[in-house]
Design a protein around this motif. Structure first.
Motif, PDB file in Angstrom:
ATOM      1  N   UNK A   1       0.829  -1.206   0.000  1.00 19.77           N
ATOM      2  CA  UNK A   1       0.000   0.000   0.000  1.00 19.77           C
ATOM      3  C   UNK A   1       0.869   1.264   0.000  1.00 19.77           C
ATOM      4  N   UNK A   2       1.903   1.251   0.832  1.00 17.50           N
ATOM      5  CA  UNK A   2       2.767   2.426   0.962  1.00 17.50           C
ATOM      6  C   UNK A   2       3.548   2.676  -0.324  1.00 17.50           C
ATOM      7  N   UNK A   3       4.184   1.634  -0.843  1.00 20.55           N
ATOM      8  CA  UNK A   3       5.043   1.796  -2.022  1.00 20.55           C
ATOM      9  C   UNK A   3       4.253   1.993  -3.310  1.00 20.55           C
TER      10      UNK A   3
ATOM     11  N   UNK B   1      11.742   2.629   4.136  1.00 27.39           N
ATOM     12  CA  UNK B   1      10.531   3.430   4.313  1.00 27.39           C
ATOM     13  C   UNK B   1      10.802   4.923   4.181  1.00 27.39           C
ATOM     14  N   UNK B   2      11.947   5.376   4.650  1.00 21.91           N
ATOM     15  CA  UNK B   2      12.216   6.819   4.632  1.00 21.91           C
ATOM     16  C   UNK B   2      12.465   7.349   3.221  1.00 21.91           C
ATOM     17  N   UNK B   3      12.692   6.481   2.271  1.00 24.49           N
ATOM     18  CA  UNK B   3      12.951   6.932   0.921  1.00 24.49           C
ATOM     19  C   UNK B   3      11.725   6.911   0.016  1.00 24.49           C
ATOM     20  N   UNK B   4      10.607   6.463   0.530  1.00 20.79           N
ATOM     21  CA  UNK B   4       9.367   6.482  -0.240  1.00 20.79           C
ATOM     22  C   UNK B   4       8.706   7.829  -0.056  1.00 20.79           C
ATOM     23  N   UNK B   5       8.486   8.522  -1.116  1.00 22.78           N
ATOM     24  CA  UNK B   5       7.812   9.817  -1.001  1.00 22.78           C
ATOM     25  C   UNK B   5       7.050  10.123  -2.283  1.00 22.78           C
ATOM     26  N   UNK B   6       6.112  10.983  -2.136  1.00 18.91           N
ATOM     27  CA  UNK B   6       5.274  11.394  -3.269  1.00 18.91           C
ATOM     28  C   UNK B   6       5.967  12.500  -4.034  1.00 18.91           C
TER      29      UNK B   6
ATOM     30  N   UNK C   1       0.831   2.839  -3.654  1.00 17.87           N
ATOM     31  CA  UNK C   1      -0.263   3.809  -3.689  1.00 17.87           C
ATOM     32  C   UNK C   1       0.116   5.135  -3.028  1.00 17.87           C
ATOM     33  N   UNK C   2       0.487   5.095  -1.762  1.00 20.89           N
ATOM     34  CA  UNK C   2       0.804   6.339  -1.046  1.00 20.89           C
ATOM     35  C   UNK C   2       1.949   7.084  -1.732  1.00 20.89           C
ATOM     36  N   UNK C   3       3.024   6.378  -2.048  1.00 24.40           N
ATOM     37  CA  UNK C   3       4.206   7.031  -2.598  1.00 24.40           C
ATOM     38  C   UNK C   3       4.031   7.495  -4.044  1.00 24.40           C
ATOM     39  N   UNK C   4       3.090   6.923  -4.768  1.00 15.86           N
ATOM     40  CA  UNK C   4       2.994   7.219  -6.201  1.00 15.86           C
ATOM     41  C   UNK C   4       1.747   7.985  -6.632  1.00 15.86           C
ATOM     42  N   UNK C   5       0.802   8.197  -5.733  1.00  9.88           N
ATOM     43  CA  UNK C   5      -0.478   8.779  -6.140  1.00  9.88           C
ATOM     44  C   UNK C   5      -0.328  10.156  -6.781  1.00  9.88           C
ATOM     45  N   UNK C   6       0.487  10.999  -6.222  1.00  4.95           N
ATOM     46  CA  UNK C   6       0.678  12.334  -6.799  1.00  4.95           C
ATOM     47  C   UNK C   6       1.251  12.267  -8.202  1.00  4.95           C
ATOM     48  N   UNK C   7       2.223  11.414  -8.401  1.00  3.94           N
ATOM     49  CA  UNK C   7       2.836  11.268  -9.717  1.00  3.94           C
ATOM     50  C   UNK C   7       1.865  10.646 -10.717  1.00  3.94           C
ATOM     51  N   UNK C   8       1.128   9.644 -10.265  1.00  2.06           N
ATOM     52  CA  UNK C   8       0.169   8.976 -11.153  1.00  2.06           C
ATOM     53  C   UNK C   8      -0.913   9.914 -11.652  1.00  2.06           C
ATOM     54  N   UNK C   9      -1.273  10.868 -10.844  1.00  2.00           N
ATOM     55  CA  UNK C   9      -2.370  11.779 -11.198  1.00  2.00           C
ATOM     56  C   UNK C   9      -1.859  13.149 -11.640  1.00  2.00           C
ATOM     57  N   UNK C  10      -0.560  13.226 -11.916  1.00  2.00           N
ATOM     58  CA  UNK C  10       0.065  14.496 -12.337  1.00  2.00           C
ATOM     59  C   UNK C  10      -0.186  15.611 -11.323  1.00  2.00           C
ATOM     60  N   UNK C  11      -0.159  15.229 -10.049  1.00  2.00           N
ATOM     61  CA  UNK C  11      -0.296  16.204  -8.972  1.00  2.00           C
ATOM     62  C   UNK C  11      -1.719  16.586  -8.617  1.00  2.00           C
ATOM     63  N   UNK C  12      -2.700  16.040  -9.306  1.00  2.00           N
ATOM     64  CA  UNK C  12      -4.098  16.406  -9.021  1.00  2.00           C
ATOM     65  C   UNK C  12      -4.607  15.784  -7.725  1.00  2.00           C
ATOM     66  N   UNK C  13      -4.090  14.612  -7.381  1.00  2.00           N
ATOM     67  CA  UNK C  13      -4.523  13.938  -6.159  1.00  2.00           C
ATOM     68  C   UNK C  13      -3.334  13.851  -5.212  1.00  2.00           C
ATOM     69  N   UNK C  14      -3.450  14.503  -4.095  1.00  2.00           N
ATOM     70  CA  UNK C  14      -2.417  14.458  -3.058  1.00  2.00           C
ATOM     71  C   UNK C  14      -2.960  13.648  -1.896  1.00  2.00           C
ATOM     72  N   UNK C  15      -2.062  13.040  -1.160  1.00  2.00           N
ATOM     73  CA  UNK C  15      -2.475  12.229  -0.015  1.00  2.00           C
ATOM     74  C   UNK C  15      -1.933  12.840   1.275  1.00  2.00           C
ATOM     75  N   UNK C  16      -2.710  13.729   1.888  1.00  2.00           N
ATOM     76  CA  UNK C  16      -2.260  14.345   3.139  1.00  2.00           C
ATOM     77  C   UNK C  16      -2.449  13.390   4.320  1.00  2.00           C
TER      78      UNK C  16
END
Length: 174
Positions: free
Chosen positions: A125-127, A169-174, A129-144
């Motif tokens: 889930x973290x790697x 874990x510390x290297x996964x980021x959006x 979905x959480x880490x990639x959602x912003x990139x997948x949606x071209x920044x339209x969907x952020x996960x606060x």
């Protein structure tokens, strides 16, 4: 991100203003040179974030009634109610998946896993979905959202595998 920023502001003594423009009472209360444990600072930061923003909620294993293994969430359920601070089943992947869905829909979840070794079931889930959602949606969907994973602290292992988990874990980021 909100929690990390608030923690930094609280520790630095920032007199942040609330949604109504007045200084946050919680920030003013501890803005002097009062010494806090890291656990107490985290608790105050979460309480402050929850008081200022009704979309912030805290959930995880034993965080509601028990107040968390390290008592970081102690008192939050009593103060903000069961709807905003609640216990979950022992299902780390489900916890992070639920937080992801809530964040997509405008909530600001703060989730806690009891120990770092428990994070592996949630890694997908973290790697993915959480880490990639912003990139997948071209920044339209952020996960606060915030995923709190305590490690070391005198309980459990402190080994090469624990260090490896932290590094991963510390290297996964959006």
């Amino acid at each position: 991100m909100v929690l990390v920023l608030r923690l930094a502001q609280l520790v630095a003594g920032d007199r942040r203003r609330g949604h109504d423009g007045r200084p946050s009472a919680r920030t003013l209360e501890i803005s002097g040179r009062q010494e806090l444990t890291f656990a107490k600072a985290l608790n105050l930061a979460m309480a402050d974030a929850m008081a200022e923003d009704p979309t912030v909620l805290v959930f995880g294993e034993d965080v509601g009634t028990l107040g968390g293994v390290f008592r970081i969430t102690d008192g939050l359920k009593q103060r903000f109610g069961e709807e905003r601070c609640f216990d979950t089943p022992l299902a780390e992947s489900g916890i992070v998946g639920m937080a992801t869905g809530m964040a997509i829909n405008g909530m600001r979840p703060v989730v806690e896993m009891q120990f770092d070794a428990f994070a592996y079931p949630a890694f997908e889930q973290i790697a993915s979905h959480v880490a990639k959602m912003g990139n997948r949606t071209r920044g339209r969907v952020r996960l606060p959202l915030v995923i709190r994973i305590p490690y070391a602290g005198g309980i459990g292992e402190w080994s090469t595998t624990a260090i490896l988990r932290k590094a991963t874990m510390s290297r996964l980021r959006d």
